[in-house]
Design a protein around this motif. Sequence first.
Motif, PDB file in Angstrom:
ATOM      1  N   GLN A  46      35.439  53.240  75.701  1.00  0.00           N
ATOM      2  CA  GLN A  46      34.821  52.404  76.711  1.00  0.00           C
ATOM      3  C   GLN A  46      35.327  50.967  76.617  1.00  0.00           C
ATOM      4  O   GLN A  46      35.663  50.484  75.542  1.00  0.00           O
ATOM      5  N   ASP A  48      34.255  47.192  76.695  1.00  0.00           N
ATOM      6  CA  ASP A  48      33.037  46.424  76.453  1.00  0.00           C
ATOM      7  C   ASP A  48      33.263  44.991  76.905  1.00  0.00           C
ATOM      8  O   ASP A  48      34.271  44.372  76.598  1.00  0.00           O
ATOM      9  N   ALA A  52      28.880  44.458  80.788  1.00  0.00           N
ATOM     10  CA  ALA A  52      28.415  45.751  80.280  1.00  0.00           C
ATOM     11  C   ALA A  52      27.200  45.585  79.391  1.00  0.00           C
ATOM     12  O   ALA A  52      26.281  46.396  79.409  1.00  0.00           O
ATOM     13  N   ARG A  53      27.172  44.517  78.615  1.00  0.00           N
ATOM     14  CA  ARG A  53      26.051  44.322  77.702  1.00  0.00           C
ATOM     15  C   ARG A  53      24.767  43.955  78.436  1.00  0.00           C
ATOM     16  O   ARG A  53      23.672  44.096  77.905  1.00  0.00           O
ATOM     17  N   THR A  57      23.312  50.635  80.244  1.00  0.00           N
ATOM     18  CA  THR A  57      24.333  51.668  80.357  1.00  0.00           C
ATOM     19  C   THR A  57      24.474  52.514  79.110  1.00  0.00           C
ATOM     20  O   THR A  57      25.503  53.123  78.880  1.00  0.00           O
ATOM     21  N   THR A 105      28.500  49.968  71.951  1.00  0.00           N
ATOM     22  CA  THR A 105      29.607  50.642  72.611  1.00  0.00           C
ATOM     23  C   THR A 105      30.141  51.722  71.684  1.00  0.00           C
ATOM     24  O   THR A 105      30.352  51.480  70.498  1.00  0.00           O
ATOM     25  N   LYS A 176      32.965  50.058  81.817  1.00  0.00           N
ATOM     26  CA  LYS A 176      31.555  50.162  81.493  1.00  0.00           C
ATOM     27  C   LYS A 176      30.883  51.189  82.403  1.00  0.00           C
ATOM     28  O   LYS A 176      31.124  51.243  83.610  1.00  0.00           O
TER      29      LYS A 176
END
Length: 313
Positions: A46, A48, A52-53, A57, A105, A176
């Motif tokens: 993935q 990161d 995304a954070r 997800t 992740t 993501k």
Amino acid sequence: MNKRKLFQWAVLGYMMLTGMTACSSDDDTTDIPDDGVKVRRITITQTDDAAARQMLTRSTLVESDGLTASWTAGDGLTYCNLSRTNPMNYEIYTGPLTAASTASTSQFTGNVTCNAGDYLAVVYPAATFVTNESYTISLSGQDGTLGTLATNYHYVYGKAYVTSVTDNTANATMEKMKSLLTVCKFSFVDKTTGAAIPIKTLAISYGGSGSDARTYPQTATVTLNSNGILEQSAVHAAGTASTSSLLVDCSVAFSLPSEGLGEVFVALLPTSGQRTFNFTVANSSGTYTGTAKATLVEGEYIVATGLKLTKNN
């Protein structure tokens, strides 16, 4: 007599020739050119980043100054090869994947039928694919707890690209992943007294006067192929028409207080704009009803606490 024997031999010769032709034809239909598609052990990595954070997800949800998410090693996902079907029987290529580490992740691994250049759907929780064009998710059966929601209803989707292969291995990258639903936290108070309302069951439905009023989808369809493989951003959950409300039954939750839960977590479908929602809470004291308006965005965490309800006589 001799003519009869000759005729029998002629028939036998015809049958032998026909049998040989049939066998040859069968061999031809099973002789599919090898284009490199085979089962390989894949590693999906993935991407990161800050965005995304911020999105929900990952599989584990923890409330701490908001809602944070992380993967747990061994989490089960499912892949489906969006680029291919088996040409012999139109069977799709799908199977399990596993999260490799406990972290925000994680890489995913599994045995995948693929070749370089293929696109794979990666979904959590593990799902069943009937075709490689769509799959179905369920919203019914929620118990109001964050743990159950994270395990069974926190639907996440990603589109991976197979970048390279060897004879037995494959590597893929994936941006993501996206959450398909909205996680909501609800609590309620008595409109007259201001007292907190314990929740044993919560029924949620759409308000207003539309065709879906007083109902809520129990399932939704996630379309992945529509005249071509969709970009991840174009993949959404579309609710299936229902005839009843969505029931959140907190009475089945582990260690439920006798009077009910003080707050509940529910996964709901995103809305295209602001919608009115009907709420009905039931406990040992009776039932309470009320409405609220909200716009729900996929991947967001909505805190709707202290909503005012009226006790029914």
